[in-house]
Scaffold this active site. Structure first.
Site, PDB file in Angstrom:
ATOM      1  N   PRO B 271      35.622  40.219  42.314  1.00  0.00           N
ATOM      2  CA  PRO B 271      35.802  40.197  40.851  1.00  0.00           C
ATOM      3  C   PRO B 271      36.935  41.157  40.464  1.00  0.00           C
ATOM      4  CG  PRO B 271      33.524  40.685  41.478  1.00  0.00           C
ATOM      5  CD  PRO B 271      34.341  40.802  42.708  1.00  0.00           C
ATOM      6  N   ASP B 445      38.849  45.771  42.609  1.00  0.00           N
ATOM      7  CA  ASP B 445      37.629  45.013  42.886  1.00  0.00           C
ATOM      8  C   ASP B 445      36.486  45.712  42.161  1.00  0.00           C
ATOM      9  OD1 ASP B 445      35.318  43.908  43.900  1.00  0.00           O
ATOM     10  OD2 ASP B 445      36.057  43.810  45.964  1.00  0.00           O
ATOM     11  N   HIS B 446      35.942  45.056  41.159  1.00  0.00           N
ATOM     12  CA  HIS B 446      34.960  45.707  40.311  1.00  0.00           C
ATOM     13  C   HIS B 446      33.634  45.982  41.024  1.00  0.00           C
ATOM     14  CE1 HIS B 446      34.087  47.491  36.624  1.00  0.00           C
ATOM     15  NE2 HIS B 446      34.348  46.512  35.765  1.00  0.00           N
ATOM     16  N   ARG B 447      33.441  45.383  42.206  1.00  0.00           N
ATOM     17  CA  ARG B 447      32.221  45.685  42.958  1.00  0.00           C
ATOM     18  C   ARG B 447      32.278  47.104  43.507  1.00  0.00           C
ATOM     19  NH1 ARG B 447      32.625  40.775  47.088  1.00  0.00           N
ATOM     20  NH2 ARG B 447      34.653  41.791  47.216  1.00  0.00           N
TER      21      ARG B 447
END
Lengths: 366, 475
Positions: B271, B445-447
């Site tokens: 994401p 990467d939003h994770r």
């Protein structure tokens, strides 16, 4: 990942890469000079015709070829431990086993040339058809072994056992694990001979298992061993013992032959894309043929003339195999109807007639 | 007495249709042995070496290095010495006799005495110089026009019932076989089309026979019909000759294909979030000018990119998590930085990386940056260069744009895009001034990276670009 460094304490080895014998009283092996020379000959000829098949593929004469380069000792050693009545269930890479069983390699080439759908009678040499589906032959072998068991021959002079060949990648398959369960609980006379060549196509062993593969057998309830897969003596001795145990009703054994796929997975694969050259180099030093040669020379059981003779024979054999491969006739379209039923069948006869009429409808049909 | 044989490019990979000649290992006049490696070719799958199927003297190389040829095209000719005593080639046996009987003895039970198969009886040789087998095409599709339909006898006994009178005028033209096309004077080719396309043509009132198709074997495609429909409805001001191809088709292969796969995988698994920051880079531009005058940098290229790279390395030191990667089970934070630099090459986009960039001095970093781009543009980046990166920089400024939303290099959690530097009005110390301004954008990467961390990293890099002295303060 370590570069080809097995846990040496677990590794059964009778001949070092330098050609020195290792004392293993638990795996006695008393081979005559003639026997060792004949093992050497099998190794060299196997490697040579395998190379010829790779070349034929590169020249467009075969559709595909899975090379066994580097795995000659695992295959020749284990296959030479078998009796004629034992039944072999191979993968698609067991060219050395096929050779030792007496199957003409032309059959193997015919299959990969696409002129035969397999092309040999499994009963003729007790060598089952090549299995392309990964691992399913372990179930066939287990079932066959349970059949031997039910024949009531185990422990008698006519006892036989089954051996299933598979690779490290296959150990992740459900079929293989199911075969382990069945073989274990029914104490089936089967030897699971796993050639761990470190790579399941591009997937390295550490993506297959957190523990050495041979130790998996313990969880299923039968013995597991790791043998130096590049040591033809050790593969012979270990497989002999495991097969004898199976034939005498002592149940299955998992043999993990620790080896290395020196070539590509098949001719359509390019291993330089996923593995490092250093790994390959380290395994070159453990070549299965060089160590036997070194031993034969050191122990003065063979001279230069012998090696030259074997090389010449291998070269001649490969050239002859090439010639015979190119001469293989293409199958005729109607041949497909010959292998459906053993007895004549009206519906099939009708279909054959229709198909013949269709074939005759082309302008260039003779 | 010699015979000239040609070796046609084989399908070496289960359905490949073409390959590029990378390097010849032999030249005309060379004597070659059977199976000697003569050429390296590159297919969509791999670089492979081809062994010669003939022994003799190389007569001619038909294809130059760098050229791409179709499977089945002769690539080399070899003069093969005639075998004096050789029997003339006999026709192949009608049945697979060699396959039906075993040519070898059964193995003995005693492993010590067993010997492998013996050479079987001779099988008459089919002329070995003719590898004329049609490659079996699996997995890569059939090249349009690569196959030909065998002509059928007429009348066709099986599928041609008599209820349709032969030669009836109303019979759809597309049903007629191509070999009767000579009957048609002007266009010469009769349209082939699939039933849905015919239906579409009928619905739109298009005469298939008036079109020349662009599909396989000249068949009329859905697009052809639609284009014809558009032409009939469009204003007559722009007449286009029927059948003119107005699209160029570029086959997707090589780096372009792998880049496409990588960015697609990255875009749909990680994401992405992108943040932007506009900064005054005047001080950085000035520092670049002064560095260029120092003897340590005499041999290397100093650019604002170098300072941005160093700023990112400093920022990673302050926020190691930005250098981490996601693996579903765990987040892995390397203690090293393998700094990837996106490089546009003729073959497509590649992102080689500088290993252990955190340990490099500024001149070393400059050297590494220069070498990396040069190697990549020459197409010589090794697998090692192209894998194992931990964070990347994309220099979109070289393309003359202000900012981008970079897609993460697969396996990495952040990618910093660096836009062009240009003069803009800028409020500085309460007054309007002309400053050199650039835009930094950071995708992450939003994770792995929260908005707070991503913002902190972007702010830090921006602060260092505005005032490079901070690089010293923070490193």
């Amino acid at each position: 990942m370590t570069v080809g460094a097995p846990e040496t304490t677990d590794l059964i080895q009778l001949l070092t890469p330098e050609g020195e014998l290792v004392e293993r009283p638990d795996y006695p092996l008393d081979l005559s000079g003639a026997e060792i020379r004949s093992l050497y000959r099998d190794l060299v000829i196997t490697r040579r015709f395998d190379l010829e098949a790779v070349a034929l593929t590169r020249q467009g004469e075969l559709g595909l070829w899975p090379s066994l380069l580097g795995q000659e000792a695992a295959q020749v050693g284990s296959a030479r431990a078998l009796n004629a009545t034992d039944m072999v269930f191979p993968t698609y890479r067991e060219h050395g086993v096929a050779w030792c069983r007496g199957l003409d390699p032309l059959h193997l080439l015919g299959m990969f040339r696409g002129v035969a759908n397999a092309g040999w009678d499994p009963a003729a040499h007790n060598f089952h058809l090549y299995t392309i589906v990964i691992g399913s032959q372990t179930l066939h072998a287990t079932g066959y072994a349970m059949g031997i068991q039910r024949d009531g021959v185990l422990g008698t002079p006519s006892a036989a056992a089954a051996v299933a060949y598979f690779g490290d990648g296959a150990t992740s398959q459900g079929d293989v694990n199911e075969a382990f369960v069945w073989a274990s609980v029914f104490n089936a006379p089967v030897v699971f001979f796993c050639q761990n060549n470190q790579w399941a196509i591009s997937e390295p062993l550490e993506k297959q298992s957190r523990i050495p593969l041979y130790r998996r057998a313990q969880g299923f309830g039968f013995p597991g061993l790791r043998v130096d897969g590049n040591d033809v003596f050790a593969c012979l001795a270990v497989t002999r013992k495991a097969m004898e145990a199976a034939r005498t009703g002592q149940g299955p054994t998992l043999v993990e032959a620790y080896t290395y796929r020196m070539g590509a997975h098949t001719t359509t694969d390019d291993p330089t894309r996923y593995r490092l050259a250093a790994e390959l180099e380290s395994w070159k030093l453990k070549d299965p043929i060089e160590r036997v040669k070194a031993y034969l020379v050191k122990s003065e059981q063979a001279d230069a003339a012998f090696f030259e003779e074997v090389d010449a024979e291998a070269k001649q054999y490969a050239a002859d195999l090439r010639r015979r491969c190119l001469a293989l006739p293409d199958p005729q379209p109607l041949d497909i109807f010959q292998n459906v039923y053993a007895e004549p069948h009206p519906l099939l006869a009708e279909e054959q007639q229709q198909f013949a009429a269709y074939l005759a409808s082309f302008e260039d049909a003779s | 007495m010699t015979e000239r044989k040609s070796f046609k490019l084989p399908d070496v990979g289960e359905g490949l249709t073409e390959a590029e000649i990378v390097r010849w290992h032999v030249a005309p006049g060379d004597e070659i042995e059977m199976n000697q490696i003569v050429v390296e070719i590159e297919t969509a799958k791999a670089i492979v070496e081809l062994p010669s199927p003939y022994e003799g003297v190389v007569a001619e190389l038909h294809v130059a290095e760098g050229e791409t040829v179709d499977v089945g095209v002769p690539i080399i000719s070899v003069d093969v010495a005639g075998e004096p005593g050789a029997a003339p080639a006999a026709p192949p046996a009608p049945e697979a006799a060699a396959l039906k009987e075993d040519l070898v003895p059964s193995p003995a039970a005693d492993p010590g005495t067993h010997i492998g198969p013996e050479t079987g009886p001779d099988v008459p040789a089919k002329s070995p110089g003719e590898p004329a087998r049609v490659p079996v095409l699996v997995g890569y599709g059939v090249r349009p026009g690569a196959t030909k339909r065998r002509p059928r006898r007429r009348p066709q006994p099986v599928d041609e019932p008599a209820r349709r009178p032969a030669g009836q005028a109303a019979r759809p033209v597309a049903d007629q076989p191509t070999r009767r096309a000579v009957d048609r004077p002007a266009r010469g080719v009769v349209a082939l089309a699939t039933p849905p396309v015919r239906k579409l043509a009928k619905d739109l009132g298009i005469d298939l026979a008036a079109l020349s198709g662009t599909g396989p074997r000249g068949s009329v495609t859905r697009e052809d019909v639609r284009a014809a429909a558009d032409r009939t409805t469009a204003a007559p001001a722009a007449p286009v000759a029927a059948g003119t191809v107005r699209e160029q088709r570029i086959p997707v292969r090589g780096v372009r294909r792998s880049t496409a796969a990588a960015v697609t995988r990255s875009a749909f698994t990680a994401p992405h979030v992108t943040e932007f920051l506009q900064v005054d880079a005047t001080e950085t531009v000035e520092l670049v000018r002064r560095l260029r005058e120092l003897p340590e940098f005499a041999e290397v290229k100093v650019s604002p990119l170098l300072l941005v790279a160093r700023a990112l390395l400093v920022a990673v030191r302050r926020h190691p998590m930005i250098n981490a990667r996601w693996t579903d089970d765990e987040i892995i934070i390397p203690e090293y930085v393998n700094l990837g630099i996106a490089v546009a090459t003729e073959r497509g986009l590649v992102v080689p990386n500088i290993k252990d960039a955190q340990n490099l001095s500024l001149p070393e970093l400059a050297t590494a940056l220069g070498g990396l781009a040069e190697t990549a543009r020459a197409g010589r980046s090794s697998l090692e260069n192209l894998t194992g990166g931990t964070i990347s920089i994309t220099n979109v400024g070289v393309f003359g744009v202000d900012a981008g939303t970079p897609i993460l290099t697969p396996g990495e959690s952040a990618n910093l895009a660096f836009g062009q530097i240009r003069e803009l009005p800028w409020v500085r110390r309460g007054e309007l001034a002309i400053r050199r301004v650039t835009t930094l954008s950071l995708s992450f990467d939003h994770r792995v990276v929260d908005g707070e961390l991503g913002s902190a990293v972007l702010r830090d890099v921006g602060a260092m670009v505005e005032d490079p002295a901070r690089m010293l303060a923070w490193s």
